[in-house]
Motif scaffolding. Structure first.
Motif, mmCIF file in Angstrom:
data_model
loop_
_atom_site.group_PDB
_atom_site.id
_atom_site.type_symbol
_atom_site.label_atom_id
_atom_site.label_comp_id
_atom_site.label_asym_id
_atom_site.label_seq_id
_atom_site.Cartn_x
_atom_site.Cartn_y
_atom_site.Cartn_z
ATOM 1 N N LEU A 9 0.824 -1.211 0.000
ATOM 2 C CA LEU A 9 0.000 0.000 0.000
ATOM 3 C C LEU A 9 0.858 1.261 0.000
ATOM 4 C CD1 LEU A 9 -2.804 -0.933 2.574
ATOM 5 C CD2 LEU A 9 -3.124 -0.522 0.117
ATOM 6 N N VAL B 196 -5.474 5.184 4.332
ATOM 7 C CA VAL B 196 -5.902 3.839 3.947
ATOM 8 C C VAL B 196 -6.867 3.248 4.965
ATOM 9 C CG1 VAL B 196 -3.849 3.357 2.564
ATOM 10 C CG2 VAL B 196 -3.842 2.774 5.006
ATOM 11 N N THR C 91 -12.870 2.242 2.246
ATOM 12 C CA THR C 91 -12.008 1.850 1.133
ATOM 13 C C THR C 91 -12.737 1.928 -0.196
ATOM 14 O OG1 THR C 91 -10.681 0.409 2.551
ATOM 15 C CG2 THR C 91 -10.627 -0.036 0.177
ATOM 16 N N PRO D 201 -6.797 1.795 -2.944
ATOM 17 C CA PRO D 201 -6.791 0.340 -3.118
ATOM 18 C C PRO D 201 -8.199 -0.222 -3.286
ATOM 19 C CG PRO D 201 -6.495 0.908 -0.806
ATOM 20 C CD PRO D 201 -6.439 2.201 -1.568
ATOM 21 N N VAL E 138 -7.956 -4.303 0.864
ATOM 22 C CA VAL E 138 -7.169 -4.150 2.092
ATOM 23 C C VAL E 138 -7.445 -5.381 2.950
ATOM 24 C CG1 VAL E 138 -7.156 -1.615 2.074
ATOM 25 C CG2 VAL E 138 -9.028 -2.841 3.252
ATOM 26 N N PRO F 135 -2.712 -4.370 -4.493
ATOM 27 C CA PRO F 135 -4.007 -3.926 -3.960
ATOM 28 C C PRO F 135 -4.754 -2.951 -4.855
ATOM 29 C CG PRO F 135 -2.218 -2.781 -2.861
ATOM 30 C CD PRO F 135 -1.588 -3.833 -3.724
ATOM 31 N N PHE F 136 -4.071 -2.376 -5.829
ATOM 32 C CA PHE F 136 -4.702 -1.372 -6.691
ATOM 33 C C PHE F 136 -5.193 -1.968 -8.010
ATOM 34 C CE2 PHE F 136 -1.292 0.659 -4.195
ATOM 35 C CZ PHE F 136 -2.054 1.505 -3.422
#
Length: 570
Positions: A209, A313, A441, A507, A510, A541-542
């Protein structure tokens, strides 16, 4: 929304005055001084990982005073920074449940095939030692939940040594869950599978992240039973023991300095502080008479940045004690952490935190408290003028935090430039999210996945579930209008470019507690498939990932997620 309201949404408030307990007295008289370490005596009692091409050094032993008393028995320790302490191997059979290939290759310079070597599990679980390793337990103290707790220290961790990789980076390797040390107090020196799976996964997740963090190489699980009272209600359960091999540039924390000031060991304090500055703050001249002020300024700045990054985040550490705050401003000591789901500044991931001291919205404030304790630890080494300078630096912490928070949330919304209305749009959105309980998120992620035209028309499909929840607010359309105006004020920008920028910082995945819990339940039955899936998912995560989508990692959290409870007991 007023400027005052905005400040509230940035989760910052003044520290209330408090009275703390007197310094805990040591009841034993053992002393420790700098000494020549008898390596031959130590090596006669250990086994080595002869086939693993990883040799450690011991710069810490050469530079810092060691405990003269030998053995892992519990005791009060004085006059030193480390105690010699050998790991206690887990009982076999052992299972290598997970390995970070990124750490293996890019930090430790090891080939992937090394995990097939029979010695590898012994190396990363404490059964054998890497060549050159002299295991140590670090002595530190700390303020826990606002009160001085006296001597703490590595009660279940062993620092194996330092490795300098081919890029010239120096990493300290540490086992967690590897048995008793002089600092174990009433503990058994073990960690359990539940907390170890969480630490392994979250260390790596935070790295990918982009959040400064310790890393994790491996997770080893044993059949050895470990007894825990997870909710401190007398209901003791039996869990399986586990060990994580984790890495950091340094494991020194605020409590490392606090213990030395509290016990009046100022020569050791100066020695340790000079070492930390020389090794980890190389831009600070060692002969600068104001080096301790410059060091403090750096820690204040980087701590503010770290906590702002946590907030961006939705990460709540759970136990922000001074013994868990790194001097290098990296995230360490993953315990009852949590990624916030429904937006709530009062989100508390730790059921042991009855008063909500470490709620996500209080983290910036707690950072200030911890930095005040750091300044108290440095005070004996400062002149009156240097103390005054340092106090002024500390007063600037709120501004540093607010500025970094603002920059990160501007980026999350795709803003370019510096429009006067940006702050209002950020605060307005957070208020809508709080009112509707929108997912933190996925609200930001789905804003990056819809077009401005869809937002303006209100054509949000039910499958875009977080934005759909947000759009139920009566002022949602008003917010959209302000948001679009801010974006369109930059003529050279395009909607596609905005989406691309936002998807690179917001993201899709998570480590939500319900996801970790699902992997833990399978792990307890020796099924580590979901640990592997989560590890793979959280490395990118993206990026949209088919397996992660099928697993529901970007879906609305299941109802069981609301009932999960995580405590300090691990």
């Amino acid at each position: 929304m007023t400027k005052h309201d905005f400040t509230l949404f940035l989760f910052f408030s003044a520290v209330a005055s408090a009275t703390f307990s007197d310094e805990q007295e040591f009841s034993e008289s053992e002393s420790c001084n700098e000494r020549e370490f008898d390596k031959s005596h130590f090596y006669s009692n250990v086994k080595y990982c002869g086939e693993i091409p990883l040799t450690l050094s011991h710069k810490l032993i050469d530079a810092l005073p060691l405990d003269e008393v030998e053995g892992n028995f519990i005791r009060a320790v004085k006059g030193c920074v480390f105690s010699e302490s050998q790991p206690t191997p887990l009982k076999e059979p052992l299972t290598l449940a997970a390995v970070s290939q990124d750490v293996l290759r890019n930090i430790l310079d090891l080939n992937e095939s090394v995990v097939q070597n029979e010695e590898f599990v012994g190396c990363v679980s404490g059964g054998k030692l890497f060549p050159g390793s002299i295991p140590l337990a670090h002595r530190y103290g700390g303020h826990q939940f606002g009160y001085w707790a006296g001597q703490l220290g590595d009660g279940r961790a062993h620092l194996l040594g330092e490795y300098t990789n081919r890029k010239g980076e120096r990493w300290e390797l540490q086992l967690k869950g590897s048995g008793k040390t002089p600092y174990s107090r009433s503990g058994d020196g073990r960690a359990v599978i539940h907390s170890s799976v969480r630490e392994f996964l979250c260390s790596e997740a935070m790295h990918f992240l982009g959040v400064p963090t310790s890393r994790a190489l491996s997770l080893v699980v044993s059949e050895e039973p470990v007894r825990r009272d997870p909710f401190y209600n007398g209901n003791v359960i039996k869990e399986r023991g586990a060990v994580v091999l984790r890495l950091a540039k340094s494991w020194f924390r605020i409590g490392s300095l606090e213990i030395l000031t509290r016990t009046g060991e100022l020569d050791v304090l100066r020695t340790l502080l000079d070492f930390v500055i020389k090794e980890h703050f190389k831009s600070i001249a060692t002969n600068d008479p104001d080096k301790y002020v410059v060091f403090f300024s750096r820690v204040v700045n980087e701590t503010a940045h770290l906590i702002a990054h946590w907030m961006s985040v939705g990460f709540a550490h759970g136990v922000c004690n001074t013994d868990n705050f790194s001097l290098l401003s990296i995230t360490i000591d993953y315990g009852p952490f949590g990624f916030m789901e429904s937006y709530d500044p009062n989100f508390v991931p730790n059921t042991s935190d009855d008063e909500g001291r470490y709620s996500i919205g209080a983290q910036a404030n707690v950072g200030l408290f911890n930095l005040q304790k750091l300044l108290e630890a440095l005070k004996p080494l400062l002149t009156s003028d240097q103390l005054s300078q340092s106090q002024q630096i500390l007063r600037e912490y709120p501004q540093i935090y607010h500025q970094r928070f603002h920059e990160l949330f501007k980026a999350k919304l795709g803003f370019l430039g510096n429009e006067e209305n940006d702050s209002h749009v950020i605060a307005f959105l957070l208020k809508l999210m709080e009112d509707t309980g929108a997912d933190f998120t996925m609200t930001f992620r789905q804003l990056s996945e819809v077009t401005l035209s869809q937002l303006q028309k209100g054509s949000i499909a039910p499958s875009v579930w977080a934005l759909s929840d947000l759009s139920s607010h009566e002022y949602f359309r008003d917010w959209v209008q302000l948001y679009v105006q801010c974006l369109l004020s930059v003529e050279s920008d395009s909607d596609a470019a905005r989406q691309h920028r936002m998807q690179g910082i917001n993201p899709r995945y998570v480590l939500r507690n319900w996801m970790a819990e699902s992997a833990i339940r399978k792990s307890e039955k020796n099924d580590f498939s979901e640990v592997a899936l989560l590890q793979k998912t959280l490395m990118e995560p993206f990026m949209n990932q088919d397996e992660a989508e099928r697993a529901g990692y970007a879906s609305k959290p299941p109802s069981r997620a609301q009932q999960l409870r995580i405590s300090c007991s691990s």
